[in-house]
Design a protein around this motif. Structure first.
Motif, mmCIF file in Angstrom:
data_model
loop_
_atom_site.group_PDB
_atom_site.id
_atom_site.type_symbol
_atom_site.label_atom_id
_atom_site.label_comp_id
_atom_site.label_asym_id
_atom_site.label_seq_id
_atom_site.Cartn_x
_atom_site.Cartn_y
_atom_site.Cartn_z
ATOM 1 N N GLU A 78 0.813 -1.226 0.000
ATOM 2 C CA GLU A 78 0.000 0.000 0.000
ATOM 3 C C GLU A 78 0.844 1.273 0.000
ATOM 4 O O GLU A 78 1.699 1.464 0.871
ATOM 5 C CB GLU A 78 -0.907 -0.001 1.225
ATOM 6 C CG GLU A 78 -1.882 1.165 1.256
ATOM 7 C CD GLU A 78 -3.055 0.892 2.170
ATOM 8 O OE1 GLU A 78 -3.998 0.203 1.727
ATOM 9 O OE2 GLU A 78 -3.021 1.344 3.325
ATOM 10 N N THR B 170 -3.036 7.156 12.225
ATOM 11 C CA THR B 170 -2.257 6.449 13.245
ATOM 12 C C THR B 170 -0.762 6.394 12.919
ATOM 13 O O THR B 170 -0.024 5.613 13.512
ATOM 14 C CB THR B 170 -2.789 5.003 13.442
ATOM 15 O OG1 THR B 170 -2.676 4.307 12.195
ATOM 16 C CG2 THR B 170 -4.230 4.996 13.912
ATOM 17 N N LYS C 111 -7.910 2.719 -2.651
ATOM 18 C CA LYS C 111 -8.229 2.677 -1.218
ATOM 19 C C LYS C 111 -8.808 4.028 -0.834
ATOM 20 O O LYS C 111 -8.120 5.037 -0.814
ATOM 21 C CB LYS C 111 -6.935 2.405 -0.457
ATOM 22 C CG LYS C 111 -7.119 1.885 0.938
ATOM 23 C CD LYS C 111 -7.508 0.433 0.866
ATOM 24 C CE LYS C 111 -7.679 -0.209 2.207
ATOM 25 N NZ LYS C 111 -6.575 -0.026 3.110
ATOM 26 N N SER D 1 -4.202 -5.021 7.352
ATOM 27 C CA SER D 1 -3.775 -4.178 8.486
ATOM 28 C C SER D 1 -3.034 -4.949 9.579
ATOM 29 O O SER D 1 -3.374 -6.096 9.916
ATOM 30 C CB SER D 1 -4.957 -3.470 9.160
ATOM 31 O OG SER D 1 -5.656 -2.665 8.278
ATOM 32 N N SER E 265 1.712 0.293 6.516
ATOM 33 C CA SER E 265 2.740 0.920 7.362
ATOM 34 C C SER E 265 4.062 0.160 7.371
ATOM 35 O O SER E 265 5.127 0.777 7.269
ATOM 36 C CB SER E 265 2.222 1.037 8.797
ATOM 37 O OG SER E 265 0.904 1.497 8.789
HETATM 38 O O1 LIG Z 1 -4.261 3.250 9.023
HETATM 39 C C1 LIG Z 1 -4.927 4.051 9.701
HETATM 40 O O2 LIG Z 1 -4.435 4.799 10.569
HETATM 41 C C2 LIG Z 1 -6.410 4.172 9.488
HETATM 42 C C3 LIG Z 1 -7.134 5.017 10.305
HETATM 43 C C4 LIG Z 1 -8.488 5.175 10.106
HETATM 44 C C5 LIG Z 1 -9.139 4.488 9.116
HETATM 45 C C6 LIG Z 1 -8.419 3.619 8.289
HETATM 46 C C7 LIG Z 1 -7.072 3.468 8.469
HETATM 47 N N1 LIG Z 1 -6.327 2.648 7.657
HETATM 48 C C8 LIG Z 1 -6.794 2.177 6.406
HETATM 49 C C9 LIG Z 1 -6.319 0.871 6.055
HETATM 50 O O3 LIG Z 1 -7.145 0.083 5.666
HETATM 51 C C10 LIG Z 1 -4.871 0.522 6.115
HETATM 52 O O4 LIG Z 1 -4.183 1.529 5.465
HETATM 53 C C11 LIG Z 1 -4.484 -0.792 5.458
HETATM 54 O O5 LIG Z 1 -5.288 -1.820 5.834
HETATM 55 C C12 LIG Z 1 -3.031 -1.105 5.799
HETATM 56 O O6 LIG Z 1 -2.857 -1.191 7.196
HETATM 57 P P1 LIG Z 1 -1.417 -1.218 7.850
HETATM 58 O O7 LIG Z 1 -0.644 -2.304 7.189
HETATM 59 O O8 LIG Z 1 -1.677 -1.507 9.286
HETATM 60 O O9 LIG Z 1 -0.814 0.119 7.616
#
Ligand SMILES: O=C(O)c1ccccc1NCC(=O)[C@H](O)[C@H](O)COP(=O)(O)O
Length: 249
Positions: A52, A59, A113, A209, A232
């Motif tokens: 992504e 966050t 997204k 996530s 992230s």
């Molecule tokens: O990632 C956030 O902080 C967030 C906050 C509020 C609503 C959605 C959010 N994220 C969207 C996502 O779906 C993530 O970017 C995606 O699943 C990747 O997650 P990660 O690997 O934990 O960054």
């Protein structure tokens, strides 16, 4: 759709902004790159990772300002089966233009997204897949159909078993289980493990996530994930190397 009072303030703010944005007049028509083919191509060499492009988020500390196209190319170099590109500008530093440029520069499927609540938002930019979040969409079946009419593949995101039922009733063929609770913004990989067993075998299942390490990747695969969506942990540091580490988990 859940009462917005149950959502984290950042998510309430995201949804308010989405509703205030103008929508395009012209309808898009997409010749989509197949997500299932992209997964199948990667399966023989490693873990199908949807990497992504996520410059920032509610966050995340700071904002990654590198050219998104360069980041995307490095993710593909690291073995990403597909890309996810944030197009939400205010809270994630994304844009439809970023997605347009990235999709032009790579040959893997690209997921848009964003927080799509109504049909007109689908026309902001062409993508191979669009994300629809079961919790936020009023009439999911209708929006899934509208997206498919335009040629998009649809990834329906769920967090609970009730939302999974809604997703399956809408005819979803690609389901993402989000380990992040958009009510509290807490992340737990247990979420995927509790929802995945109820997903039928003919549905492509994506774990989303909170996947940070090869151990996390293996854990999600053992629980049934066909692909992993990672933001992230890939964006933090060398994106090619971070992608490679998860693809080789
Ligand atoms: O990632 C956030 O902080 C967030 C906050 C509020 C609503 C959605 C959010 N994220 C969207 C996502 O779906 C993530 O970017 C995606 O699943 C990747 O997650 P990660 O690997 O934990 O960054």
């Amino acid at each position: 759709m859940n009462a917005e009072g149950e959502l984290a303030p950042a998510v309430q703010s995201i949804l308010r902004d989405v509703r205030s944005r103008t929508t395009p007049d012209e309808r898009v028509s997409v010749d989509a790159r197949s997500f299932s083919d992209a997964i199948a191509r990667t399966e023989s060499n490693g873990v199908p990772v949807v990497a992504e492009v996520k410059p920032t988020s509610p966050t995340t500390d700071g904002n990654r300002t590198d050219d998104p196209v360069e980041l995307a190319k490095k993710m593909v170099e690291g073995g990403a089966a597909a890309l996810s590109v944030l197009t939400e500008p205010e809270h994630f530093g994304g844009s439809p233009e970023n997605l347009r440029r990235i999709r032009e520069a790579v040959s893997v499927p690209v997921l848009r997204k964003d927080f799509i609540l109504e049909e007109a938002q689908l026309d902001a930019v062409e993508a191979d897949l669009v994300l629809l979040i079961a919790r936020f969409v009023g009439d999911l079946s209708k929006l899934v159909a509208s997206a498919r009419e335009r040629g998009f593949q649809v990834l329906v995101e769920v967090h609970t078993l009730d939302e999974l039922e809604t997703a399956l009733d809408s005819g979803a063929k690609i389901v993402g289980v989000n380990n992040r609770d958009l009510g509290k913004l807490e992340v737990s990989l247990d979420t995927f493990e509790s929802v995945a067993p109820e997903v039928p075998d003919n549905v492509t299942l994506v774990a989303e996530s909170g996947i940070a390490t090869p151990d996390d990747a293996r854990r999600m695969r053992e629980a049934g994930a066909d692909a992993l969506l990672v933001g992230s942990a890939i964006m933090d540091g060398d994106v090619a190397e971070n992608t490679r580490r998860l693809v080789s988990a």
